[in-house]
Design an enzyme around this catalytic site. Structure first.
Site, PDB file in Angstrom:
ATOM      1  N   HIS A  33       0.701  -0.682  -0.065  1.00 39.42           N
ATOM      2  CA  HIS A  33       0.019  -0.242  -0.100  1.00 39.42           C
ATOM      3  C   HIS A  33       0.984   1.296   0.170  1.00 39.42           C
ATOM      4  O   HIS A  33       0.621   2.376  -1.215  1.00 39.42           O
ATOM      5  CB  HIS A  33      -1.139   0.151   1.529  1.00 39.42           C
ATOM      6  CG  HIS A  33      -1.773   1.287   1.339  1.00 39.42           C
ATOM      7  ND1 HIS A  33      -2.875   2.354   0.547  1.00 39.42           N
ATOM      8  CD2 HIS A  33      -1.607   2.272   2.370  1.00 39.42           C
ATOM      9  CE1 HIS A  33      -2.660   2.754   1.118  1.00 39.42           C
ATOM     10  NE2 HIS A  33      -2.285   3.528   2.388  1.00 39.42           N
ATOM     11  N   ASP A  85       7.408  22.390 -25.391  1.00 36.32           N
ATOM     12  CA  ASP A  85       6.818  21.182 -25.104  1.00 36.32           C
ATOM     13  C   ASP A  85       8.218  20.805 -24.010  1.00 36.32           C
ATOM     14  O   ASP A  85       8.503  22.048 -23.608  1.00 36.32           O
ATOM     15  CB  ASP A  85       7.658  20.122 -26.257  1.00 36.32           C
ATOM     16  CG  ASP A  85       6.815  18.717 -25.957  1.00 36.32           C
ATOM     17  OD1 ASP A  85       7.197  17.866 -24.852  1.00 36.32           O
ATOM     18  OD2 ASP A  85       5.924  18.033 -27.046  1.00 36.32           O
ATOM     19  N   TRP A 114       7.225   0.277   3.797  1.00 37.83           N
ATOM     20  CA  TRP A 114       7.374   0.980   2.862  1.00 37.83           C
ATOM     21  C   TRP A 114       9.069   1.643   2.924  1.00 37.83           C
ATOM     22  O   TRP A 114       9.337   1.790   1.820  1.00 37.83           O
ATOM     23  CB  TRP A 114       6.638   1.820   2.212  1.00 37.83           C
ATOM     24  CG  TRP A 114       6.426   3.681   2.920  1.00 37.83           C
ATOM     25  CD1 TRP A 114       6.477   3.346   4.352  1.00 37.83           C
ATOM     26  CD2 TRP A 114       7.458   4.242   2.535  1.00 37.83           C
ATOM     27  NE1 TRP A 114       7.106   4.669   4.620  1.00 37.83           N
ATOM     28  CE2 TRP A 114       7.251   5.587   3.642  1.00 37.83           C
ATOM     29  CE3 TRP A 114       8.204   4.728   1.508  1.00 37.83           C
ATOM     30  CZ2 TRP A 114       8.150   6.735   3.745  1.00 37.83           C
ATOM     31  CZ3 TRP A 114       8.916   5.921   1.065  1.00 37.83           C
ATOM     32  CH2 TRP A 114       8.638   7.366   2.191  1.00 37.83           C
ATOM     33  N   SER A 164      13.477   6.856 -13.273  1.00 34.68           N
ATOM     34  CA  SER A 164      12.552   7.267 -14.488  1.00 34.68           C
ATOM     35  C   SER A 164      12.063   8.533 -13.609  1.00 34.68           C
ATOM     36  O   SER A 164      12.113  10.065 -14.383  1.00 34.68           O
ATOM     37  CB  SER A 164      10.694   6.126 -13.882  1.00 34.68           C
ATOM     38  OG  SER A 164      10.158   7.385 -14.400  1.00 34.68           O
ATOM     39  N   SER A 165      11.621   8.641 -12.109  1.00 35.58           N
ATOM     40  CA  SER A 165      11.628  10.449 -11.178  1.00 35.58           C
ATOM     41  C   SER A 165      13.538  11.202 -11.781  1.00 35.58           C
ATOM     42  O   SER A 165      12.731  12.841 -11.980  1.00 35.58           O
ATOM     43  CB  SER A 165      11.867   9.803 -10.250  1.00 35.58           C
ATOM     44  OG  SER A 165      10.604   9.394  -9.790  1.00 35.58           O
ATOM     45  N   HIS A 178      13.107  11.600   4.247  1.00 39.44           N
ATOM     46  CA  HIS A 178      12.377  12.807   4.519  1.00 39.44           C
ATOM     47  C   HIS A 178      12.104  14.301   3.300  1.00 39.44           C
ATOM     48  O   HIS A 178      10.873  14.757   3.275  1.00 39.44           O
ATOM     49  CB  HIS A 178      12.740  13.430   5.696  1.00 39.44           C
ATOM     50  CG  HIS A 178      11.927  14.924   6.912  1.00 39.44           C
ATOM     51  ND1 HIS A 178      10.985  14.652   7.691  1.00 39.44           N
ATOM     52  CD2 HIS A 178      11.990  16.140   5.970  1.00 39.44           C
ATOM     53  CE1 HIS A 178       9.996  15.462   7.525  1.00 39.44           C
ATOM     54  NE2 HIS A 178      10.621  16.406   6.418  1.00 39.44           N
ATOM     55  N   GLU A 198      11.516  13.654   0.885  1.00 40.06           N
ATOM     56  CA  GLU A 198      10.824  12.354   0.100  1.00 40.06           C
ATOM     57  C   GLU A 198       9.628  12.890   0.176  1.00 40.06           C
ATOM     58  O   GLU A 198       8.432  13.415  -0.853  1.00 40.06           O
ATOM     59  CB  GLU A 198      10.356  10.973  -0.103  1.00 40.06           C
ATOM     60  CG  GLU A 198       9.577  10.139  -0.840  1.00 40.06           C
ATOM     61  CD  GLU A 198       9.656  10.173  -2.406  1.00 40.06           C
ATOM     62  OE1 GLU A 198      10.470  11.155  -2.508  1.00 40.06           O
ATOM     63  OE2 GLU A 198       8.291  10.341  -3.423  1.00 40.06           O
ATOM     64  N   TYR A 240       8.464  15.683   1.553  1.00 39.85           N
ATOM     65  CA  TYR A 240       8.395  16.875   0.744  1.00 39.85           C
ATOM     66  C   TYR A 240       8.295  16.949  -0.968  1.00 39.85           C
ATOM     67  O   TYR A 240       6.824  17.808  -1.690  1.00 39.85           O
ATOM     68  CB  TYR A 240       9.494  18.219   0.660  1.00 39.85           C
ATOM     69  CG  TYR A 240       9.399  17.995   2.459  1.00 39.85           C
ATOM     70  CD1 TYR A 240       8.152  19.411   2.904  1.00 39.85           C
ATOM     71  CD2 TYR A 240       9.681  17.842   3.930  1.00 39.85           C
ATOM     72  CE1 TYR A 240       7.815  19.902   4.501  1.00 39.85           C
ATOM     73  CE2 TYR A 240       9.530  18.001   4.655  1.00 39.85           C
ATOM     74  CZ  TYR A 240       8.641  18.877   5.311  1.00 39.85           C
ATOM     75  OH  TYR A 240       8.206  19.025   6.651  1.00 39.85           O
ATOM     76  N   SER A 283      -1.770  27.397  -4.205  1.00 41.87           N
ATOM     77  CA  SER A 283      -1.060  28.119  -4.745  1.00 41.87           C
ATOM     78  C   SER A 283      -1.699  28.988  -6.503  1.00 41.87           C
ATOM     79  O   SER A 283      -2.335  30.287  -6.366  1.00 41.87           O
ATOM     80  CB  SER A 283       0.272  28.867  -4.860  1.00 41.87           C
ATOM     81  OG  SER A 283       0.645  27.959  -3.334  1.00 41.87           O
ATOM     82  N   HIS A 312      14.455  12.668  12.691  1.00 43.52           N
ATOM     83  CA  HIS A 312      13.022  12.356  13.914  1.00 43.52           C
ATOM     84  C   HIS A 312      12.203  11.324  13.692  1.00 43.52           C
ATOM     85  O   HIS A 312      11.479  11.078  13.822  1.00 43.52           O
ATOM     86  CB  HIS A 312      12.568  13.668  13.380  1.00 43.52           C
ATOM     87  CG  HIS A 312      12.121  14.158  11.935  1.00 43.52           C
ATOM     88  ND1 HIS A 312      11.941  15.418  11.628  1.00 43.52           N
ATOM     89  CD2 HIS A 312      11.598  13.122  11.036  1.00 43.52           C
ATOM     90  CE1 HIS A 312      11.181  15.260  10.469  1.00 43.52           C
ATOM     91  NE2 HIS A 312      11.066  13.747  10.396  1.00 43.52           N
ATOM     92  N   HIS A 313      12.707  10.655  12.245  1.00 44.04           N
ATOM     93  CA  HIS A 313      11.701   8.863  12.715  1.00 44.04           C
ATOM     94  C   HIS A 313      12.381   7.905  13.627  1.00 44.04           C
ATOM     95  O   HIS A 313      12.138   6.713  13.158  1.00 44.04           O
ATOM     96  CB  HIS A 313      12.070   8.548  11.032  1.00 44.04           C
ATOM     97  CG  HIS A 313      11.263   9.763   9.804  1.00 44.04           C
ATOM     98  ND1 HIS A 313       9.510   9.428   9.578  1.00 44.04           N
ATOM     99  CD2 HIS A 313      11.801  10.879   9.215  1.00 44.04           C
ATOM    100  CE1 HIS A 313       9.871  10.922   8.193  1.00 44.04           C
ATOM    101  NE2 HIS A 313      10.684  11.684   8.512  1.00 44.04           N
ATOM    102  N   THR A 359       6.107  26.754   6.601  1.00 44.12           N
ATOM    103  CA  THR A 359       4.609  26.127   6.129  1.00 44.12           C
ATOM    104  C   THR A 359       3.595  27.320   6.701  1.00 44.12           C
ATOM    105  O   THR A 359       2.643  27.693   6.123  1.00 44.12           O
ATOM    106  CB  THR A 359       5.041  25.007   6.900  1.00 44.12           C
ATOM    107  OG1 THR A 359       5.161  23.897   6.450  1.00 44.12           O
ATOM    108  CG2 THR A 359       2.900  24.105   6.810  1.00 44.12           C
ATOM    109  N   LYS A 379       2.875  30.004   4.183  1.00 49.06           N
ATOM    110  CA  LYS A 379       2.073  29.579   3.062  1.00 49.06           C
ATOM    111  C   LYS A 379       0.925  29.390   3.507  1.00 49.06           C
ATOM    112  O   LYS A 379      -0.095  30.493   2.851  1.00 49.06           O
ATOM    113  CB  LYS A 379       2.987  28.164   2.382  1.00 49.06           C
ATOM    114  CG  LYS A 379       3.627  27.764   2.252  1.00 49.06           C
ATOM    115  CD  LYS A 379       4.422  26.722   1.178  1.00 49.06           C
ATOM    116  CE  LYS A 379       3.930  27.059   0.819  1.00 49.06           C
ATOM    117  NZ  LYS A 379       4.879  27.601  -0.466  1.00 49.06           N
ATOM    118  N   ARG A 397       0.602   0.421  15.007  1.00 46.26           N
ATOM    119  CA  ARG A 397       0.038  -0.045  13.792  1.00 46.26           C
ATOM    120  C   ARG A 397       1.285  -1.227  13.255  1.00 46.26           C
ATOM    121  O   ARG A 397       2.323  -2.052  14.062  1.00 46.26           O
ATOM    122  CB  ARG A 397       1.167   1.534  12.561  1.00 46.26           C
ATOM    123  CG  ARG A 397       2.757   1.814  12.843  1.00 46.26           C
ATOM    124  CD  ARG A 397       2.898   2.737  12.172  1.00 46.26           C
ATOM    125  NE  ARG A 397       4.195   2.907  11.710  1.00 46.26           N
ATOM    126  CZ  ARG A 397       4.943   3.427  10.502  1.00 46.26           C
ATOM    127  NH1 ARG A 397       3.542   3.669   9.428  1.00 46.26           N
ATOM    128  NH2 ARG A 397       6.115   4.755  10.895  1.00 46.26           N
TER     129      ARG A 397
END
Ligand code: CU
Length: 525
Positions: free
Chosen positions: A77, A106, A142, A169-170, A253, A255, A257, A268, A302-303, A328, A331, A450
């Site tokens: 998932h 293009d 994950w 790809s990314s 991390h 990622e 963002y 925006s 922090h993880h 943040t 924004k 979890r």
């Protein structure tokens, strides 16, 4: 007459039809469309994983699937939603909108663009295939933490290969985006005149180029630990499993963002249009986005508060993380200030954008809670964390994807979508989303861990609510599919500026846009 025929023949040659149009596509619009449909398919795959695992959690004591398969479900998932659904959706938006919004013909590297997309279906196939090999799909979360990921069966190798391909790809997609934005803007469009969606994607693309190779490094070390006798993450061989977490989260991390900055960009664009005002604080938005991106590189541990790091380390990562609340907040306040005294209307894109601000901000606030080491040590690996990141990734990324789709659908298809159905989709999504994930805060605070297939009686009620609502959430997305299909097939013709917005930059082209991309460069004042 013959000149006309010749011209017609040229045209037929330039634009292949049928399956060739898609397989050989170098057109940013066709490639954008493929990214978006691929992403939708992956949302369905990831959604099925989610519904299966929610079904297992409907009641304590249920045994619909075995616990090992349950772990595969949560893992797949996450992988499918992050790498298959959310990221490709934003790349689809980038492909469609970046050339249109900066006045380019293009993307810079049209053939590489084709390759970037066509790497994704094989990667997704490998991921799904892993369910059918001995030992089953990856089941280490994950994050594929070592040492569990070192010990798993061949499904993990398929997963690693899939991640490598999606990473390639990314990276190629990002190089294309950076090059297009930096080199192909219409004359007069300086960096600080670019639409904010372009800014957020430029910054996101830099993040991707910086961190995807780090993920590739981590999973390659995993691969060599698994098969080639290295001991990077094996304590018995002099390695360190915690090092895996450091490398993974140095990617992981930024990622998260990557998954939210393009969403900020979409919101925006939408808020000013439906407020009939210019975006408040444009340059502070740009600097805030850049600050978030830079800070995202120095908060990864922090993880890892529970890995036994020194208190000084905990303090550093705690304060660095809290610092992200500042840009943040800038924004969020700018979006609110844009709406302030605006002539607002609430069509579906605006509903999703305003919904985004409300509900994503909730996810941001629980993020501040989790940034505090003493609290996080209590909440680590509980449903509080699950609630937090689903508020950022569903109410954040996914709501923005919906908002952007409704916003640009008239441009993409030339038709208006069914507003009533769009609003129905919004309200069903908002209500079922909150019913699914809000109770998880309470479950987490009460200590429910979890990634477990079962739980004690005390957690039964909230889990039942979450499961029923998750199915409601999933079924509501059929409304979305129906709106899209209906809009592609017909509907009222879209006007050149369907929203009567204050800034019409993305609407400078006639709608529907002609087949082969760019017509007239937008004039930038
Ligand atoms: Cu983080």
């Amino acid at each position: 007459m013959s000149a006309v025929l010749d011209h017609h023949d040229d045209h037929a040659h330039d634009h292949p039809h049928g399956w060739r149009r898609w397989l050989y596509a170098t057109n940013h619009k066709d490639i954008g469309t493929m990214y978006l449909w691929f992403s939708f398919a992956m949302f369905l795959v990831g959604g099925c994983n989610a519904l299966l695992l929610r079904a297992e959690l409907f009641q304590p004591g249920l045994q619909l699937v075995n616990p090992e398969f349950f772990n595969s479900l949560t893992t797949m998932h996450g992988l499918v939603m992050v790498f298959g659904a959310i990221m490709p959706a934003f790349v689809g938006f980038a492909n469609w909108q970046i050339p249109l919004m900066i006045g380019a013909s293009d993307m810079a590297f049209a053939r590489m663009n084709n390759f970037s997309f066509w790497l994704l279906p094989p990667a997704a196939s490998l991921l799904v295939l892993s369910y059918f090999v001995p030992g089953g799909a990856p089941a280490a979360g994950w994050t594929v933490y070592a040492p569990l990921s070192v010990q798993m069966g061949p499904g993990m190798d398929l997963g690693i290969f899939a991640l490598h391909i999606m990473g390639a790809s990314s990276i190629m997609g990002s190089i294309n985006i950076v090059t297009t934005i930096l080199n192909m803007r219409a004359p007069g469009m300086t960096l600080m005149k670019m639409p904010l969606f372009i800014w957020t994607w430029l910054i996101t693309a830099y993040l991707l180029i910086a961190v995807m190779p780090v993920l590739a490094g981590a999973i390659t070390m995993l691969l060599t630990d698994r098969h080639f006798g290295t001991n990077f993450f094996n304590a018995a061989g002099g390695g360190d499993p915690v090092m895996y977490q450091h490398i993974f989260w140095f990617f992981g991390h930024p990622e998260v963002y990557i998954l939210i900055l393009p969403a900020f960009g979409i919101v925006s664009e939408i808020i000013p249009t439906f407020s009939r005002k210019r975006l408040f604080g444009y340059s502070s938005m740009v600097y805030a986005t850049a600050s978030i991106a830079i800070l995202s590189f120095v908060v990864w541990a922090h993880h890892m508060y529970t890995t036994g790091m020194p208190v000084t380390g905990q303090l550093f990562f705690m304060y660095a993380t809290m610092l992200i609340a500042v840009p943040t907040g800038v924004k969020v306040f700018n979006w609110l200030a844009t709406m302030w005294r605006g002539a607002m209307t609430f069509e579906t894109p605006m509903l999703f954008a305003v919904g985004f601000i409300f509900v994503f901000t909730m996810g941001g606030l629980t993020g501040i809670v989790l940034s505090m080491a003493p609290l996080d040590i209590q909440l680590h690996d509980t449903y509080y964390v699950v609630a937090h990141f689903h508020y950022t990734m569903v109410a954040g990324s996914l709501f923005a994807i919906f908002a952007g789709t409704y916003y640009w659908l008239p441009k993409w298809t030339g038709h208006m979508y069914d507003e009533g159905m769009g609003k129905l989709h919004f309200w069903l999504t908002l209500i079922f989303f909150n019913l699914t994930f809000f109770p998880m805060h309470f479950l987490g605070l009460a200590g429910m861990p979890r990634r477990y297939a079962d739980y004690p009686m005390q957690f039964a009620d909230f889990n039942m609510v979450a499961t029923v609502s998750a199915f409601g959430f999933g079924l509501s997305q059929l409304v979305f599919l129906a709106v899209i299909i209906k809009c592609i097939k017909g509907g009222a013709k879209a006007a050149d500026k369907p929203w009567e917005g204050a800034h019409g930059l993305e609407w400078t082209l006639p709608s529907p846009a002609p087949y082969h991309t760019f017509e007239t460069p937008p004039i930038v004042k």
